[in-house]
Design an enzyme around this catalytic site. Structure first.
Site, PDB file in Angstrom:
ATOM      1  N   ILE A 139      62.735   4.613  66.425  1.00  0.00           N
ATOM      2  CA  ILE A 139      61.228   4.611  66.428  1.00  0.00           C
ATOM      3  C   ILE A 139      60.591   3.643  67.238  1.00  0.00           C
ATOM      4  O   ILE A 139      59.518   3.753  67.828  1.00  0.00           O
ATOM      5  CB  ILE A 139      60.764   4.418  64.794  1.00  0.00           C
ATOM      6  CG1 ILE A 139      61.314   5.521  64.093  1.00  0.00           C
ATOM      7  CG2 ILE A 139      59.347   4.117  64.508  1.00  0.00           C
ATOM      8  CD1 ILE A 139      60.853   7.010  64.541  1.00  0.00           C
TER       9      ILE A 139
ATOM     10  N   GLU B 181      62.803  -9.983  67.748  1.00  0.00           N
ATOM     11  CA  GLU B 181      64.281 -10.354  67.606  1.00  0.00           C
ATOM     12  C   GLU B 181      65.149  -9.610  68.845  1.00  0.00           C
ATOM     13  O   GLU B 181      65.958 -10.123  69.684  1.00  0.00           O
ATOM     14  CB  GLU B 181      64.713  -9.646  66.351  1.00  0.00           C
ATOM     15  CG  GLU B 181      66.494  -9.833  66.281  1.00  0.00           C
ATOM     16  CD  GLU B 181      66.869  -8.851  64.771  1.00  0.00           C
ATOM     17  OE1 GLU B 181      65.872  -9.293  63.839  1.00  0.00           O
ATOM     18  OE2 GLU B 181      67.355  -8.294  65.023  1.00  0.00           O
TER      19      GLU B 181
ATOM     20  N   ILE C 295      65.186  -2.267  65.651  1.00  0.00           N
ATOM     21  CA  ILE C 295      66.315  -1.293  66.328  1.00  0.00           C
ATOM     22  C   ILE C 295      66.190   0.057  65.898  1.00  0.00           C
ATOM     23  O   ILE C 295      65.663   0.508  64.845  1.00  0.00           O
ATOM     24  CB  ILE C 295      67.751  -1.937  65.659  1.00  0.00           C
ATOM     25  CG1 ILE C 295      68.803  -1.667  66.479  1.00  0.00           C
ATOM     26  CG2 ILE C 295      68.042  -1.879  64.240  1.00  0.00           C
ATOM     27  CD1 ILE C 295      69.990  -2.451  66.597  1.00  0.00           C
ATOM     28  N   GLY C 296      66.792   0.998  66.956  1.00  0.00           N
ATOM     29  CA  GLY C 296      66.580   2.416  66.551  1.00  0.00           C
ATOM     30  C   GLY C 296      65.689   3.166  67.349  1.00  0.00           C
ATOM     31  O   GLY C 296      64.729   2.494  68.153  1.00  0.00           O
TER      32      GLY C 296
HETATM   33  N1  COA Z   1      70.100  10.111  53.776  1.00  0.00           N
HETATM   34  C1  COA Z   1      71.152  10.425  54.622  1.00  0.00           C
HETATM   35  N2  COA Z   1      71.269  10.075  55.916  1.00  0.00           N
HETATM   36  C2  COA Z   1      70.270   9.676  56.742  1.00  0.00           C
HETATM   37  C3  COA Z   1      69.071   9.434  55.760  1.00  0.00           C
HETATM   38  C4  COA Z   1      68.973   9.751  54.621  1.00  0.00           C
HETATM   39  N3  COA Z   1      67.773   9.371  53.872  1.00  0.00           N
HETATM   40  N4  COA Z   1      68.256   8.813  56.821  1.00  0.00           N
HETATM   41  C5  COA Z   1      69.089   8.765  57.903  1.00  0.00           C
HETATM   42  N5  COA Z   1      70.345   9.345  57.953  1.00  0.00           N
HETATM   43  C6  COA Z   1      71.338   9.522  58.825  1.00  0.00           C
HETATM   44  C7  COA Z   1      70.587  10.236  59.898  1.00  0.00           C
HETATM   45  O1  COA Z   1      70.919  11.597  59.887  1.00  0.00           O
HETATM   46  C8  COA Z   1      71.774   9.792  61.140  1.00  0.00           C
HETATM   47  O2  COA Z   1      72.896  10.338  60.863  1.00  0.00           O
HETATM   48  P1  COA Z   1      73.842  10.668  62.150  1.00  0.00           P
HETATM   49  O3  COA Z   1      74.400   9.319  62.820  1.00  0.00           O
HETATM   50  O4  COA Z   1      75.018  11.320  61.653  1.00  0.00           O
HETATM   51  O5  COA Z   1      73.173  11.442  63.071  1.00  0.00           O
HETATM   52  C9  COA Z   1      71.912   8.276  60.880  1.00  0.00           C
HETATM   53  O6  COA Z   1      71.586   8.207  59.285  1.00  0.00           O
HETATM   54  C10 COA Z   1      70.829   7.212  61.608  1.00  0.00           C
HETATM   55  O7  COA Z   1      69.475   7.677  61.510  1.00  0.00           O
HETATM   56  P2  COA Z   1      68.540   7.582  62.646  1.00  0.00           P
HETATM   57  O8  COA Z   1      67.181   7.974  61.898  1.00  0.00           O
HETATM   58  O9  COA Z   1      68.806   8.355  63.726  1.00  0.00           O
HETATM   59  O10 COA Z   1      68.660   5.994  62.757  1.00  0.00           O
HETATM   60  P3  COA Z   1      68.036   5.057  63.846  1.00  0.00           P
HETATM   61  O11 COA Z   1      68.925   4.851  64.933  1.00  0.00           O
HETATM   62  O12 COA Z   1      66.665   5.179  64.075  1.00  0.00           O
HETATM   63  O13 COA Z   1      68.105   3.658  63.009  1.00  0.00           O
HETATM   64  C11 COA Z   1      67.781   2.332  60.869  1.00  0.00           C
HETATM   65  C12 COA Z   1      67.432   3.275  61.868  1.00  0.00           C
HETATM   66  C13 COA Z   1      67.066   2.233  59.714  1.00  0.00           C
HETATM   67  C14 COA Z   1      69.165   2.612  60.576  1.00  0.00           C
HETATM   68  C15 COA Z   1      67.917   1.017  61.785  1.00  0.00           C
HETATM   69  O14 COA Z   1      66.708   0.768  62.216  1.00  0.00           O
HETATM   70  C16 COA Z   1      68.663  -0.203  60.999  1.00  0.00           C
HETATM   71  O15 COA Z   1      69.570  -0.573  61.025  1.00  0.00           O
HETATM   72  N6  COA Z   1      67.321  -0.927  60.519  1.00  0.00           N
HETATM   73  C17 COA Z   1      67.945  -2.442  59.705  1.00  0.00           C
HETATM   74  C18 COA Z   1      67.985  -3.474  60.581  1.00  0.00           C
HETATM   75  C19 COA Z   1      66.350  -3.655  61.095  1.00  0.00           C
HETATM   76  O16 COA Z   1      65.516  -3.208  60.802  1.00  0.00           O
HETATM   77  N7  COA Z   1      66.570  -4.674  62.340  1.00  0.00           N
HETATM   78  C20 COA Z   1      65.049  -5.010  62.662  1.00  0.00           C
HETATM   79  C21 COA Z   1      65.291  -5.976  63.530  1.00  0.00           C
HETATM   80  S1  COA Z   1      66.035  -5.575  65.032  1.00  0.00           S
END
Ligand code: COA
Length: 438
Positions: free
Chosen positions: A219, A238, A216-217
């Site tokens: 990338i 998934e 999800i997200g």
């Molecule tokens: N410290 C502080 N804030 C951070 C951060 C860090 N190291 N890394 C990201 N953020 C913040 C971003 O600035 C962004 O903030 P905003 O909402 O205010 O803009 C927010 O967190 C989301 O970051 P982003 O990189 O846009 O996330 P994403 O939508 O690409 O999702 C995950 C990335 C990791 C959250 C998402 O992949 C996830 O939930 N993974 C766990 C579940 C999973 O992997 N499932 C897989 C099968 S579906």
């Protein structure tokens, strides 16, 4: 009784249907796009009829109005994945997150660790044989429908009919509420330069004939856009989003070399735009199956050249992956990340690859730049993928492999793919931590 008679006798309005919810009940919502917003709105509208009703779900793109602090006497949220609608409730103390691997949710419902009185879902109108399709989801909702004491269905003619474990006979529902509405859409993410570079590095790890899982997200979609030159890719994932449709239409994803479910994409839920939902409708190339099957590492491992691609919020020098919390703040949930990291590692052909891909930094709204590669994880953060399971980490600056490396080697490899502006700072931290020169 003919199914038509059952259907007609159980048809009612949304306000009538939600009267079957009682105070102190636990209500589970259909997952993600299967959330029946018409029924949820009716439940919230009738809040005065309930006290202490627990609402559960995993990913939700709905309004989440049941988490409003002024309604906390009536509703509390206790789910498995936070999103925009539920993060605040957890922070404010009147919402709770249950840590659970996605693959375990149906098992926990079956064995009683999770019990629900009411399940509310969105399904298609019945077909000629009297079966409604849950179209966009099989996930945990398939088991929730089977196990809940009361099942309420919003009938939406815009719900696609999909193959796999998505069909229920009308006799399995207690009430039907006919309410057409467009399905919730999740727009494809904007792909910037960093995401493109990450996509290219990931593509270099993917051979023709591989089977992909996409997390999800932003990338995963970026990675797909860099796979246009590959051949005979498959999907065992998934979830899928719109990026997969482009590659099917381009003939890149054909599932012809899949060793399990040859010729078919196997997923547990869909989350994209109308384009994806239209693509899924009546499409035998796609099958949705419950998550305790799709995300079972032993099942994942039966796919040759299994590639798992997920994202992260933070990675520390040891390779510990934080993907669902920012410090003490619950941001999302484990989802299927660990299920697939492990499944790929166990792949029977020995060619499974798991990738955690993320931009090297995140830029906050106030302009603060934060490195996602850190010496230590933030105070209070939860590790999602641990240092024993993690393998490849990718940023826009390259690829760092964790498996087979000692801790110093891991840290050096990670500093090499951190943002150039923070590398010197990280090298100083390296020397403090390991008591040796970088
Ligand atoms: N410290 C502080 N804030 C951070 C951060 C860090 N190291 N890394 C990201 N953020 C913040 C971003 O600035 C962004 O903030 P905003 O909402 O205010 O803009 C927010 O967190 C989301 O970051 P982003 O990189 O846009 O996330 P994403 O939508 O690409 O999702 C995950 C990335 C990791 C959250 C998402 O992949 C996830 O939930 N993974 C766990 C579940 C999973 O992997 N499932 C897989 C099968 S579906």
């Amino acid at each position: 009784m003919d199914w038509r008679e059952i259907y007609e006798s159980r048809k009612c309005t949304a306000d009538e249907a939600v009267k079957l919810i009682k105070s102190n009940d636990k209500v589970i919502l259909g997952h993600c796009i299967c959330e029946p917003s018409g029924l949820v709105d009716a439940m919230v509208r009738n809040y005065e009829s309930y006290e202490n009703v627990t609402i559960a779900h995993m990913v939700s793109l709905g309004k989440g109005e049941y988490t409003k602090p002024e309604l906390k006497k009536h509703f509390r949220w206790e789910g498995f994945f936070c999103g925009g609608g539920t993060r605040k409730a957890v922070e404010e103390g009147h919402g709770d997150i249950i840590p659970v691997y996605f693959q375990d949710v149906p098992r926990w419902i079956r064995n009683g660790l999770l019990e629900y009185d009411v399940c509310m879902v969105m399904v298609s109108p019945p077909n000629e044989a009297g079966y409604c399709s849950m179209g966009v989801e099989s996930g945990y909702t398939y088991q929730a429908v089977k196990s809940a004491k009361v099942v309420l269905a919003q009938i939406n003619s815009q719900m696609p009919r999909t193959f796999g474990d998505t069909f229920f006979h009308v006799s399995e529902f207690d009430r039907f509420v006919e309410m057409d509405m467009p399905l919730i859409e999740s727009k494809p993410p904007v792909i910037g330069e960093a995401e493109k570079a990450i996509g290219k590095y990931c593509a270099s790890l993917i051979e023709d004939g591989s089977t992909l899982q996409l997390g999800i997200g932003a990338i995963p979609d970026a990675v797909l856009s860099e796979l246009k030159d590959k051949k005979h890719l498959g999907i065992h994932s998934e979830m899928i989003a719109d990026g997969v449709v482009d590659l099917v239409e381009a003939g890149v994803i054909d599932c012809q070399e899949k060793t399990l479910h040859n010729g078919k994409m196997i997923v547990t839920f869909l989350m994209g735009t109308k384009r994806l939902y239209d693509f899924a409708d009546n499409n035998p190339m796609l099958e949705l199956k419950p998550v305790d099957y799709v995300n079972d590492p032993a099942v994942i491992a039966k796919n040759n050249k299994m590639i798992s691609i997920n994202s992260a919020l933070q990675v520390d020098f040891m390779g510990q992956v934080v993907a669902c919390s920012i410090g003490t703040r619950q941001f999302s949930g484990v989802g299927g990340q660990v299920d697939f990291v492990r499944g790929a590692a166990m792949a029977e052909d020995g060619k499974g690859v798991s990738i955690i891909a993320m931009p090297s930094v995140t830029v906050k709204k106030d302009g603060t730049v934060i490195s996602k590669i850190k010496p230590y994880i933030d105070h209070g953060a939860a590790v999602t993928t641990n240092r024993y399971d993690v393998d490849y980490i990718v940023t826009e600056y390259g690829i760092a492999r964790m498996k087979g490396k000692n801790l110093k080697e891991r840290a050096r490899a990670l500093i090499n793919i951190a943002h150039p502006d923070v590398r010197n700072e990280l090298k100083v931290e390296f020397e403090k931590r390991f008591n040796v020169a970088y």
